[in-house]
Scaffold this active site. Structure first.
Site, PDB file in Angstrom:
ATOM      1  N   PRO A 127      36.541  35.934  44.050  1.00 31.98           N
ATOM      2  CA  PRO A 127      37.527  34.987  44.611  1.00 31.98           C
ATOM      3  C   PRO A 127      38.950  35.269  44.158  1.00 31.98           C
ATOM      4  O   PRO A 127      39.899  34.775  44.769  1.00 31.98           O
ATOM      5  CB  PRO A 127      37.047  33.620  44.107  1.00 31.98           C
ATOM      6  CG  PRO A 127      36.067  33.877  43.032  1.00 31.98           C
ATOM      7  CD  PRO A 127      35.579  35.283  43.153  1.00 31.98           C
ATOM      8  N   PHE A 128      39.108  36.079  43.095  1.00 32.36           N
ATOM      9  CA  PHE A 128      40.454  36.399  42.619  1.00 32.36           C
ATOM     10  C   PHE A 128      40.942  37.751  43.139  1.00 32.36           C
ATOM     11  O   PHE A 128      42.084  38.135  42.903  1.00 32.36           O
ATOM     12  CB  PHE A 128      40.506  36.375  41.082  1.00 32.36           C
ATOM     13  CG  PHE A 128      40.044  35.054  40.533  1.00 32.36           C
ATOM     14  CD1 PHE A 128      40.863  33.937  40.617  1.00 32.36           C
ATOM     15  CD2 PHE A 128      38.780  34.920  39.976  1.00 32.36           C
ATOM     16  CE1 PHE A 128      40.430  32.701  40.146  1.00 32.36           C
ATOM     17  CE2 PHE A 128      38.342  33.697  39.495  1.00 32.36           C
ATOM     18  CZ  PHE A 128      39.165  32.576  39.582  1.00 32.36           C
ATOM     19  N   GLU A 159      32.078  34.247  39.090  1.00 30.18           N
ATOM     20  CA  GLU A 159      32.838  33.316  38.238  1.00 30.18           C
ATOM     21  C   GLU A 159      33.432  34.028  37.036  1.00 30.18           C
ATOM     22  O   GLU A 159      34.204  33.461  36.275  1.00 30.18           O
ATOM     23  CB  GLU A 159      31.908  32.189  37.754  1.00 30.18           C
ATOM     24  CG  GLU A 159      31.605  31.223  38.880  1.00 30.18           C
ATOM     25  CD  GLU A 159      30.420  30.338  38.581  1.00 30.18           C
ATOM     26  OE1 GLU A 159      29.822  30.461  37.495  1.00 30.18           O
ATOM     27  OE2 GLU A 159      30.080  29.518  39.453  1.00 30.18           O
ATOM     28  N   ASP A 185      38.563  47.993  44.031  1.00 27.22           N
ATOM     29  CA  ASP A 185      37.803  49.073  43.388  1.00 27.22           C
ATOM     30  C   ASP A 185      37.046  48.587  42.147  1.00 27.22           C
ATOM     31  O   ASP A 185      36.002  49.131  41.806  1.00 27.22           O
ATOM     32  CB  ASP A 185      38.758  50.202  42.997  1.00 27.22           C
ATOM     33  CG  ASP A 185      39.191  51.006  44.218  1.00 27.22           C
ATOM     34  OD1 ASP A 185      38.395  51.125  45.162  1.00 27.22           O
ATOM     35  OD2 ASP A 185      40.331  51.493  44.227  1.00 27.22           O
TER      36      ASP A 185
HETATM   37  N1  LIG Z   1      35.436  35.654  39.020  1.00 27.38           N
HETATM   38  C1  LIG Z   1      36.065  36.604  38.361  1.00 27.38           C
HETATM   39  N2  LIG Z   1      36.958  36.319  37.398  1.00 27.38           N
HETATM   40  C2  LIG Z   1      37.627  37.265  36.742  1.00 27.38           C
HETATM   41  N3  LIG Z   1      37.470  38.594  36.981  1.00 27.38           N
HETATM   42  C3  LIG Z   1      36.595  38.946  37.930  1.00 27.38           C
HETATM   43  C4  LIG Z   1      35.854  37.981  38.667  1.00 27.38           C
HETATM   44  N4  LIG Z   1      35.071  38.631  39.561  1.00 27.38           N
HETATM   45  C5  LIG Z   1      35.305  39.944  39.371  1.00 27.38           C
HETATM   46  N5  LIG Z   1      36.206  40.135  38.392  1.00 27.38           N
HETATM   47  C6  LIG Z   1      36.759  41.397  37.881  1.00 27.38           C
HETATM   48  O1  LIG Z   1      38.060  41.553  38.427  1.00 27.38           O
HETATM   49  C7  LIG Z   1      38.398  42.935  38.464  1.00 27.38           C
HETATM   50  C8  LIG Z   1      39.309  43.218  39.627  1.00 27.38           C
HETATM   51  O2  LIG Z   1      38.677  42.868  40.809  1.00 27.38           O
HETATM   52  P1  LIG Z   1      38.857  43.606  42.195  1.00 27.38           P
HETATM   53  O3  LIG Z   1      38.795  45.054  42.026  1.00 27.38           O
HETATM   54  O4  LIG Z   1      37.896  42.977  43.138  1.00 27.38           O
HETATM   55  O5  LIG Z   1      40.296  43.126  42.689  1.00 27.38           O
HETATM   56  P2  LIG Z   1      41.739  43.761  42.698  1.00 27.38           P
HETATM   57  O6  LIG Z   1      42.651  42.775  43.323  1.00 27.38           O
HETATM   58  O7  LIG Z   1      41.730  45.105  43.344  1.00 27.38           O
HETATM   59  O8  LIG Z   1      41.972  43.904  41.190  1.00 27.38           O
HETATM   60  P3  LIG Z   1      43.172  44.431  40.310  1.00 27.38           P
HETATM   61  O9  LIG Z   1      43.754  43.186  39.722  1.00 27.38           O
HETATM   62  O10 LIG Z   1      42.504  45.307  39.303  1.00 27.38           O
HETATM   63  O11 LIG Z   1      44.133  45.154  41.193  1.00 27.38           O
HETATM   64  C9  LIG Z   1      37.080  43.672  38.555  1.00 27.38           C
HETATM   65  O12 LIG Z   1      37.055  44.665  37.568  1.00 27.38           O
HETATM   66  C10 LIG Z   1      36.011  42.621  38.333  1.00 27.38           C
HETATM   67  O13 LIG Z   1      35.140  43.019  37.280  1.00 27.38           O
END
Ligand SMILES: Nc1ncnc2c1ncn2[C@@H]1O[C@H](COP(=O)(O)OP(=O)(O)OP(=O)(O)O)[C@@H](O)[C@H]1O
Length: 546
Positions: A127-128, A159, A185
């Site tokens: 979700p983030f 979560e 990624d």
């Molecule tokens: N609910 C969550 N709360 C916090 N971190 C999470 C959650 N779900 C996944 N993550 C972690 O957040 C990281 C980043 O997620 P994701 O790659 O989907 O998004 P992004 O927007 O590309 O991230 P980044 O901030 O690295 O650019 C992943 O390494 C994952 O392990």
């Protein structure tokens, strides 16, 4: 099955429609129409057929007219072949009996051609991810596509970090045909680590053993790009578009992918598919981690800062070349859908007598089409390096559409090792700039590129405990390092001296500088088919392999 044929109307105009073993075609019956006006949809690219007039966008609406049926299918976007769109066509039969026959014939043939299509998927939404866009992308654009295709979906919103990985490692996945991440990624990496870890546990293989031949994963991974970085999706599909990725999942595409396993001594650290990078890319990542609050712009900020620092690092690189019978990183080909180089690798893996990958781990490789035994030799280079990058794929991304290594293959059991030796800022900028244009980024005197099976890196000075390095530097090296950075006003402005860089492993900083990396051929599979397009890239300045 025999061809099925009849006349059908589209918007009150009469067409002759025919359904054969591979495609559904229709053409105007009017005499003056030229034969080019035949419309053809391959059966593998029909998403669904439904009775009546059916809409799914903006929301599902069915008008149950007795003689109509709607066919949903994949269409390529006019200006970008890699971008897929969901298109639809409403056909009107002469009577409801004929309409039912068409729907039944089409459904049967889609099923026959769709044995690789997933029936049940496990979907993880971060979700983030992508600044909170992931959930909206899934529920407003993707969920209805899966529903239309009759795919049963179990959705989990994470979560915490690593929840998806732990779920895959621990829970019963026997009812699923694939796992999907909606995120960036980082989420893809979680799914990959979960699946590979689980497959090794089930096969009783220790991930800590750097010499072990790892067990491939049976479940495919789908990536709905919704993160701030989606390099893996871009390099395997050619575009970061949630609809395109969902359609590749629905039609059941399968793209095997090589994976690098990274170890520190006898300890497993991480898997990587896109980049293991020391020096410049490691420094950019570790600096950008301190500025996460900036969002994606932090990479540009840190990139500029690290560029000004102009650091280089000493070390010994040992690499095991892939057999000379294979392609090379400067052969000007591109890994595309149906890539022959990757297909040969698949054949080798599938035939146990000629399992070249097993041979490789014992030190030899028999090249395809020759009886000659080629030894995968180990080579070494000692020196001062600005960047050391190893990648299993082109690592193309929107900013660099050809990527870090444009001729790298997704599934040939090799990786490309790019070594950039110490050079001036201007020279390095030339190298970096060539990633964004058509010029050969390897055609520079301080850059070397090799197609390899494995890599070992030992920083100089060596140290049993990486973290305590700075306090134990020999005097001459300490002097060199300080000179290197303090000699420049710009470097002083951007940070103090550092003897050792960090490894960037698919966007995560690794704790050790001394590492071993080994390529595992086709360890995972994605719901993708590689980038659609020509395999040969015509460049004005074609440079032969050095
Ligand atoms: N609910 C969550 N709360 C916090 N971190 C999470 C959650 N779900 C996944 N993550 C972690 O957040 C990281 C980043 O997620 P994701 O790659 O989907 O998004 P992004 O927007 O590309 O991230 P980044 O901030 O690295 O650019 C992943 O390494 C994952 O392990």
């Amino acid at each position: 099955m025999d061809p099925f044929h009849s006349y059908l109307k589209i918007k009150k105009k009469m067409y002759s429609a025919i359904l054969n073993g591979r495609s559904f075609k229709w053409t105007r019956t009017h005499k003056r129409e030229r034969p080019e006006s035949i419309e053809t949809i391959p059966l593998v690219e029909i998403i669904a057929v439904q009775k009546g007039l059916v809409e799914i966008v903006p929301c599902k609406k069915i008008i149950n007219t007795p003689n109509d049926f709607t066919v949903f299918f994949v269409k390529r976007a006019p200006k970008c072949q890699q971008r897929w769109i969901l298109d639809k066509m409403v056909f009107t039969a002469e009577d409801s009996n004929l309409r039912d026959q068409w729907v039944s014939q089409l459904s049967q043939r889609i099923e026959q051609h769709g044995q690789q299509r997933p029936q049940r998927l496990l979907v993880f939404i971060n979700p983030f991810g992508g600044r909170g866009k992931a959930r909206k992308i899934y529920y407003s654009r993707i969920a209805q596509l899966f529903e239309l295709a009759g795919i049963n979906v179990h959705v989990l919103e994470t979560e915490r970090a690593n929840q998806a990985r732990d779920y895959i490692l621990q829970k019963d996945l026997s009812s699923f045909d694939g796992v999907v991440c909606v995120g960036g990624d980082g989420m893809f990496s979680e799914l990959m680590h979960g699946l590979i870890g689980r497959s090794q546990r089930e096969a009783c293989i220790s991930e800590d053993d750097p010499e072990a031949t790892l067990q491939g994963c049976s479940l495919r991974i789908g990536i709905i790009p919704a993160g701030s970085t989606n390099c893996v999706c871009f390099a395997t599909v050619g575009v970061n578009d949630p609809i395109t990725s969902a359609l590749h999942i629905i039609v059941g595409d399968s793209q095997p992918l090589d994976v690098c396993a990274v170890h520190h001594k006898k300890q497993f650290i991480k898997y990587s598919v896109s980049m293991v990078g020391y020096g410049f890319y490691g420094d950019v990542l570790s600096d950008s981690d301190k500025h996460r609050w900036m969002g994606p712009i932090r990479y540009d900020y840190s990139g500029f800062k690290v560029f000004l620092q102009n650091r280089s690092y000493q070390g010994i690189i040992e690499y095991q070349l892939a057999g000379t019978g294979q392609s090379n990183p400067r052969d000007n080909t591109r890994c595309r859908t149906g890539c022959m180089v990757c297909s040969e690798s698949t054949e080798r893996l599938c035939s146990p007598e000629e399992n070249a990958f097993d041979n490789v781990s014992q030190g030899s490789y028999k090249s395809q089409g020759s009886d000659e035994e080629v030894i995968d030799e180990w080579h070494s280079a000692e020196g001062t390096f600005k960047a050391i990058n190893m990648t299993c794929m082109s690592s193309a991304c929107p900013k660099s559409p050809d990527g870090l290594s444009p001729c790298a293959h997704l599934a040939d059991g090799t990786a490309d090792l790019i070594i950039v030796r110490k050079c001036s800022r201007v020279s390095f900028l030339r190298h970096l700039f060539r990633h964004t244009n058509q010029k050969d980024q390897f055609d520079l005197p301080f850059v070397d590129v090799f197609r390899v099976k494995a890599l070992k890196f030992t920083p100089i000075p060596q140290d049993d405990d990486d973290e305590s390095l700075e306090s134990t530097l020999p005097v001459h090296l300490e002097y060199e390092s300080v000179e290197q950075t303090k000699s420049s006003f710009l470097a002083r402005l951007c940070g103090g001296p550092s003897m050792r860089s960090k490894w960037n492993c698919d966007g995560e900083v690794m704790p050790h500088a001394a590492i071993n990396v080994r390529v595992h051929s086709q360890l995972i599979k994605l719901f993708a088919r590689g980038i659609e397009g020509p395999c040969i890239k015509r460049r004005e300045s074609w440079m032969p392999y050095r």
